[in-house]
Design an enzyme around this catalytic site. Structure first.
Site, PDB file in Angstrom:
ATOM      1  N   THR A   8     -38.828 -39.518 -38.365  1.00 13.02           N
ATOM      2  CA  THR A   8     -38.746 -37.718 -38.247  1.00 13.02           C
ATOM      3  C   THR A   8     -37.220 -37.794 -38.236  1.00 13.02           C
ATOM      4  O   THR A   8     -36.535 -37.407 -37.368  1.00 13.02           O
ATOM      5  CB  THR A   8     -39.264 -37.624 -36.566  1.00 13.02           C
ATOM      6  OG1 THR A   8     -38.821 -36.245 -36.397  1.00 13.02           O
ATOM      7  CG2 THR A   8     -38.316 -38.547 -35.695  1.00 13.02           C
TER       8      THR A   8
ATOM      9  N   GLU B 206     -32.640 -42.779 -29.565  1.00 12.72           N
ATOM     10  CA  GLU B 206     -33.068 -42.280 -28.407  1.00 12.72           C
ATOM     11  C   GLU B 206     -32.878 -43.302 -27.082  1.00 12.72           C
ATOM     12  O   GLU B 206     -33.510 -44.085 -27.104  1.00 12.72           O
ATOM     13  CB  GLU B 206     -34.415 -41.567 -28.176  1.00 12.72           C
ATOM     14  CG  GLU B 206     -34.466 -40.486 -29.073  1.00 12.72           C
ATOM     15  CD  GLU B 206     -35.977 -39.902 -29.140  1.00 12.72           C
ATOM     16  OE1 GLU B 206     -36.028 -38.540 -29.508  1.00 12.72           O
ATOM     17  OE2 GLU B 206     -36.735 -40.563 -29.026  1.00 12.72           O
TER      18      GLU B 206
ATOM     19  N   ASN C 255     -38.550 -39.193 -24.368  1.00 11.56           N
ATOM     20  CA  ASN C 255     -39.910 -38.859 -24.783  1.00 11.56           C
ATOM     21  C   ASN C 255     -40.845 -38.488 -24.027  1.00 11.56           C
ATOM     22  O   ASN C 255     -42.112 -37.965 -24.120  1.00 11.56           O
ATOM     23  CB  ASN C 255     -40.152 -40.073 -25.758  1.00 11.56           C
ATOM     24  CG  ASN C 255     -39.509 -40.163 -26.929  1.00 11.56           C
ATOM     25  OD1 ASN C 255     -39.750 -39.427 -27.902  1.00 11.56           O
ATOM     26  ND2 ASN C 255     -38.520 -40.989 -26.935  1.00 11.56           N
TER      27      ASN C 255
END
Length: 421
Positions: free
Chosen positions: A205, A292, A416
């Site tokens: 992504t 992340e 997430n």
């Protein structure tokens, strides 16, 4: 993604010799802009435009996701790149325009039409890219309202704003550039990228937009873009997930005035490929560093493999293992998790030939652990570093591959678990 392309060995060896900067840059022949459209985010840049100054645009090449649920902008770009030219790139953040059916493709085309009208260019000359939540239709009204300000704000030196506008869960903007001499002319290569989670080989992504003022033949540019992508964005993983919107676009405007790079194996072409790959590699590294919740950057080097595919498979099996990644976060030099991951990679191995290093500390040799409090202390010290290397020698042949990954922390789950909220 297309099959891996091969370049001369000396090119691969020289990539590390290219000086790459993370500071703001300008690419002659291109102007960029970014605004707040308010499509999903509030009070932040979320819509960006990159424009090649010549009316005929620039030579263009791209690499995209291999996910079967590819987003509408990816489909749009693939069709547009049949011409190998583009006038500009329009990017929005917040809504991915993925899994949106025929209507989503129409809206991608509408975004191209809006930008094309503003730039006096046909819609097919405008490449579209989106990132954000999967499912919702991209909103056209904010794009239409923002277009006058977006075009009015075009300047050569706003790449930093573009890098900010394409961010989603990223914590920092990502820029990289370099300058080289080709045929007595100074050539600039500069780009921006976004990506933090849902990062895996076959693109991720991530979005990456790179421009150069070099004059390059379309086939030569396409060759080096794919070669560089394989050794940069397709060598990283944060969580093993391949997204729907992965896009790397490279535009070559020719403003530098060098003789057109038409022979991909010429010294000048190799130098260009080396420099482009160095910029892509730096952007890829920044994505992993900004993974992340990540606290560590890890290089997984697999050597001694029987073939390149085996080396790649072992490297990514280790790099994507949740047990390995949590051990990195916990600073636990648990070599057993690494050799266990390698053993399930689905490639032929002879355990008695395998050796494992953490940086230069050998913890496992010829299929047997090395014991002793000094080894444990040295290995633990390596795991406390922010950046470290895991070197797994399979003892089976001469092939090797390097993957880049990060650790799994508590924050990855938190980020997430509430991505859509």
């Amino acid at each position: 993604m297309d099959e891996m392309t091969h370049a001369p060995a000396e090119v691969a060896k020289n990539i590390k010799n290219v000086a790459v900067s993370s500071q703001p840059f300008v690419v002659p022949g291109f102007q960029v802009s970014a605004v707040q459209s308010g499509m999903r985010y509030r009070n932040r840049l979320d819509l960006a435009l990159i424009v090649a100054e010549p009316q005929e645009g620039a030579v263009a090449a791209g690499v995209f996701t291999t996910n079967r649920f590819c987003a509408a902008p990816v489909e749009w770009c693939r069709r547009c790149l049949d011409s190998s030219r583009a006038k500009g790139i329009l990017v929005n953040a917040g809504i991915a325009n993925a899994c949106t059916g025929e209507e989503g493709f129409k809206r991608a085309g509408e975004m191209a039409r809006m930008a094309g009208e503003a730039l006096n260019a046909p819609p097919g000359d405008i490449l579209i890219s989106s990132t954000g939540v999967i499912g919702p239709q991209v909103l056209l009204e904010p794009v239409q309202k923002s277009m006058p300000a977006l075009v009015k704000g075009l300047r050569p030196d706003r790449w930093g704003a573009v890098a900010e506008a394409i961010m989603t869960t990223d914590t920092v903007p990502k820029l990289a550039s370099t300058r080289i001499q080709i045929g007595g002319r100074t050539v600039t290569i500069g780009g921006v990228a976004k990506g933090s989670g849902m990062i895996a080989p076959n693109m991720a992504t991530l979005l990456a937009f790179v421009c150069t003022d070099a004059a390059v033949d379309p086939q030569v540019l396409n060759y080096w873009v794919h070669w560089g992508a394989d050794r940069s964005f397709n060598s990283i993983t944060v969580d093993g997930d391949t997204s729907t919107n992965d896009t790397l676009l490279v535009l070559a405007g020719g403003h530098a005035g060098n003789a057109v790079l038409a022979d991909r194996m010429s010294p000048e072409s190799r130098l260009f490929g080396e420099a482009l790959s160095a910029v892509l590699s730096e952007l890829a590294k920044k994505i992993v560093l900004d993974g992340e919740g990540a606290t560590k950057f890890i290089e997984i080097l697999v050597t001694g493999a029987s073939d390149a595919a085996s080396a790649r498979s072992v490297a990514f099996t280790v790099a994507n293992s949740p047990l390995v990644k949590t051990a990195f976060f916990g600073e636990d030099a648990n070599w057993g998790r690494i050799v266990a991951a390698a053993g399930r990679a689905g490639v032929p191995l002879q355990p008695e030939k395998v050796t494992l290093f953490f940086d230069r500390v050998c913890v496992f040799k010829a299929g047997t652990p090395l014991t002793g409090s000094d080894i444990e202390e040295k290995a633990t010290a390596v795991f406390k570093q922010k950046e470290l290397r895991v070197h797994l020698d399979l003892g089976m042949g001469d092939s090797q591959f390097t993957a880049f990954t990060c650790d799994f922390s508590y924050d990855y789950v938190k980020i997430n678990a509430s991505y859509r909220s």
